[in-house]
Design a protein around this motif. Structure first.
Motif, PDB file in Angstrom:
ATOM      1  N   ALA A  26      34.765  49.940  46.051  1.00  0.00           N
ATOM      2  CA  ALA A  26      36.151  50.223  46.425  1.00  0.00           C
ATOM      3  C   ALA A  26      36.794  49.003  47.089  1.00  0.00           C
ATOM      4  O   ALA A  26      37.948  48.659  46.800  1.00  0.00           O
ATOM      5  CB  ALA A  26      36.210  51.430  47.355  1.00  0.00           C
ATOM      6  N   ALA A  27      36.058  48.345  47.976  1.00  0.00           N
ATOM      7  CA  ALA A  27      36.588  47.149  48.628  1.00  0.00           C
ATOM      8  C   ALA A  27      36.822  46.038  47.604  1.00  0.00           C
ATOM      9  O   ALA A  27      37.809  45.298  47.688  1.00  0.00           O
ATOM     10  CB  ALA A  27      35.627  46.668  49.715  1.00  0.00           C
ATOM     11  N   ALA A  28      35.920  45.920  46.641  1.00  0.00           N
ATOM     12  CA  ALA A  28      36.067  44.886  45.618  1.00  0.00           C
ATOM     13  C   ALA A  28      37.287  45.143  44.747  1.00  0.00           C
ATOM     14  O   ALA A  28      38.057  44.221  44.449  1.00  0.00           O
ATOM     15  CB  ALA A  28      34.808  44.827  44.760  1.00  0.00           C
ATOM     16  N   LEU A  29      37.487  46.390  44.342  1.00  0.00           N
ATOM     17  CA  LEU A  29      38.626  46.705  43.487  1.00  0.00           C
ATOM     18  C   LEU A  29      39.938  46.540  44.253  1.00  0.00           C
ATOM     19  O   LEU A  29      40.940  46.082  43.691  1.00  0.00           O
ATOM     20  CB  LEU A  29      38.501  48.129  42.948  1.00  0.00           C
ATOM     21  N   MET A  30      39.930  46.887  45.533  1.00  0.00           N
ATOM     22  CA  MET A  30      41.118  46.677  46.353  1.00  0.00           C
ATOM     23  C   MET A  30      41.426  45.183  46.465  1.00  0.00           C
ATOM     24  O   MET A  30      42.580  44.763  46.351  1.00  0.00           O
ATOM     25  CB  MET A  30      40.917  47.288  47.741  1.00  0.00           C
ATOM     26  N   GLY A  31      40.398  44.376  46.683  1.00  0.00           N
ATOM     27  CA  GLY A  31      40.605  42.933  46.728  1.00  0.00           C
ATOM     28  C   GLY A  31      41.070  42.380  45.396  1.00  0.00           C
ATOM     29  O   GLY A  31      41.891  41.459  45.345  1.00  0.00           O
ATOM     30  N   PHE A  32      40.564  42.946  44.301  1.00  0.00           N
ATOM     31  CA  PHE A  32      41.000  42.513  42.975  1.00  0.00           C
ATOM     32  C   PHE A  32      42.478  42.781  42.776  1.00  0.00           C
ATOM     33  O   PHE A  32      43.204  41.964  42.200  1.00  0.00           O
ATOM     34  CB  PHE A  32      40.190  43.228  41.892  1.00  0.00           C
ATOM     35  N   PHE A  33      42.949  43.944  43.245  1.00  0.00           N
ATOM     36  CA  PHE A  33      44.371  44.248  43.141  1.00  0.00           C
ATOM     37  C   PHE A  33      45.200  43.182  43.862  1.00  0.00           C
ATOM     38  O   PHE A  33      46.235  42.744  43.372  1.00  0.00           O
ATOM     39  CB  PHE A  33      44.662  45.618  43.758  1.00  0.00           C
ATOM     40  N   GLN A  34      44.726  42.780  45.044  1.00  0.00           N
ATOM     41  CA  GLN A  34      45.499  41.821  45.835  1.00  0.00           C
ATOM     42  C   GLN A  34      45.471  40.430  45.210  1.00  0.00           C
ATOM     43  O   GLN A  34      46.517  39.792  45.037  1.00  0.00           O
ATOM     44  CB  GLN A  34      44.951  41.779  47.268  1.00  0.00           C
ATOM     45  N   MET A  35      44.278  39.927  44.904  1.00  0.00           N
ATOM     46  CA  MET A  35      44.196  38.600  44.314  1.00  0.00           C
ATOM     47  C   MET A  35      44.727  38.597  42.886  1.00  0.00           C
ATOM     48  O   MET A  35      45.335  37.621  42.441  1.00  0.00           O
ATOM     49  CB  MET A  35      42.754  38.095  44.342  1.00  0.00           C
ATOM     50  N   GLY A  36      44.510  39.712  42.161  1.00  0.00           N
ATOM     51  CA  GLY A  36      45.082  39.815  40.828  1.00  0.00           C
ATOM     52  C   GLY A  36      46.599  39.814  40.873  1.00  0.00           C
ATOM     53  O   GLY A  36      47.262  39.216  40.018  1.00  0.00           O
ATOM     54  N   GLY A  37      47.157  40.490  41.891  1.00  0.00           N
ATOM     55  CA  GLY A  37      48.603  40.448  42.064  1.00  0.00           C
ATOM     56  C   GLY A  37      49.090  39.042  42.349  1.00  0.00           C
ATOM     57  O   GLY A  37      50.115  38.599  41.813  1.00  0.00           O
TER      58      GLY A  37
END
Length: 415
Positions: free
Chosen positions: A363-374
């Motif tokens: 969950a933390a990884a996917l949340m970070g992916f959303f941020q860096m992906g954004g």
């Protein structure tokens, strides 16, 4: 939002017959310190060398588009590697995965320091991004391992300050390093930071994942976990909101050097000093949030914070189209935007992780992916626009609009 009961974390209280959570392995303050040290690595490594980007064009005898590619590759490595390091930490523990990724980051930093060609620098920045990805994912997973509720929100507030403070204050530091000792020293700072984190992981941070699950790293369970998270509004709403807001902060970090230095005409040192407006605003927001959390639930700060975020984005969208670009018209709206992030990062980070104690790393990884992906998507969109000022006036408002829509639509559906 209350997380589901985690039966694996309970212990019996003698004579009471009740199940109580065990005492945390480390204190709330120590968790915040460790988490902040880890989470700042990625943003610092992204933004520390942005004042040197025009200098690197000359140093390597290359084009500005090639130097911009070093940032894009870093973004890509950082964003996608999180999807791997988070689940690996669920399967094998936070510490060993953290050490492995920090060693990779250290190797990339040393390569960048001694890069003989721009091609070597491109490879080094990609490796750095992959290694630094563990910082964001593991810091949040460690907090979820140990705390929930208001305790988690308080720690996330501190971690959130460093998460956004990294790209805010790093250009200031990078500009000062550039004009005093040169661009090589910027990568030397990264080498020292990576080495210090390895020492911290080896000697100071205990293992917080008490129930590692080897199957979490297998391809099919991993994909199933991510699919379940994406289908769950409890995760999707805060994840998208953070992707549009914090991701917007990362995106403008790639645009500001070219707006402030190339368009407005600031020197690298002056640019670094101007960035203190952004970092000071976020620190002020973090202090205000810390005081408010003593009286209010973290969730009560989300709507006001998002409204102020929209105000800052509107300032860029309207101001830069009606007024000439200068330090005031650019940095005042950016400062308002930065202030607002501190209000809702703690609540959204806690909400996204609390319901998923057995998949905290994923969950933390996917949340970070959303941020860096954004941030990656925003910087790529801005790069397609020939006018960097128009990019600032368009990309951040569009990303903030995504966060607002996610807040309104997913909240309404859940209600």
């Amino acid at each position: 939002m209350q997380p589901p009961a985690d039966e694996t974390d309970g212990r019996a209280v003698p004579g009471a017959g009740a199940i109580m959570p065990p005492a945390p392995l480390i204190s709330e303050r120590a968790t915040a310190v460790f988490g902040a040290a880890l989470v700042a690595l990625g943003p610092v490594s992204m933004a520390l060398y942005t004042p040197a980007m025009p200098t690197l064009v000359t140093a390597f005898g290359t084009s500005i588009s090639t130097i911009k590619l070093t940032l894009t590759l870093y973004f890509a490595g950082f964003a996608f590697a999180q999807l791997l390091c988070g689940p690996l930490s669920d399967a094998y523990g936070r510490r060993p995965i953290g050490i492995a990724f920090m060693l990779l980051y250290l190797a990339g930093s040393v390569t960048a320091l001694f890069a003989p060609t721009v091609e070597a620098l491109l490879v080094a920045r990609l490796i750095q991004g992959i290694g630094a990805a563990a910082g964001v994912a593991l810091s949040r997973a460690i907090v979820r391992d140990l705390f929930t509720g208001q305790q988690s929100a308080r720690i996330m507030n501190t971690i959130g300050i460093f998460l956004a403070l990294g790209p805010a204050i790093s250009p200031t530091l990078g500009g000062l390093i550039l004009v005093t000792v040169g661009w090589h020293a910027i990568f030397l700072v990264m080498v020292l930071y990576g080495a210090a984190l390895i020492v911290m992981l080896v000697f100071a941070l205990p293992e917080t994942n008490r129930t590692p699950r080897r199957e979490a790293a297998h391809p099919w369970p991993l994909l199933s976990t991510y699919a379940a998270l994406l289908a769950d509004r409890r995760f999707l709403r805060p994840g998208l909101m953070l992707g549009g807001s914090v991701g917007g902060l990362y995106a403008i970090a790639t645009m500001l050097p070219f707006v402030m230095i190339d368009e407005i005409g600031l020197s690298p040192a002056e640019f670094g000093l101007a960035m203190l407006i952004q970092s000071g605003s976020f620190v002020t927001g973090g202090i205000v949030t810390k005081l408010l959390l003593r009286r209010f639930d973290a969730g009560a700060l989300v709507a006001p914070g998002l409204a102020i975020t929209a105000l800052g984005a509107a300032g860029l969208a309207i101001g830069l189209r009606l007024l000439p670009a200068d330090v005031v018209t650019v940095m005042v709206p950016v400062g308002v935007f930065a202030f607002s992030l501190a209000l809702f990062i703690p609540a959204l980070s806690t909400d996204a992780l609390a319901p998923f104690p057995h998949a905290a790393g994923a969950a933390a990884a996917l949340m970070g992916f959303f941020q860096m992906g954004g941030g990656l998507a925003g910087s790529a969109a801005a790069a397609l626009m020939t006018d960097p000022v128009a990019g600032m006036a368009t990309v951040l408002p569009a990303m903030v609009a995504t966060a607002v829509v996610a807040h309104l639509v997913l909240r309404r559906r859940r209600g």
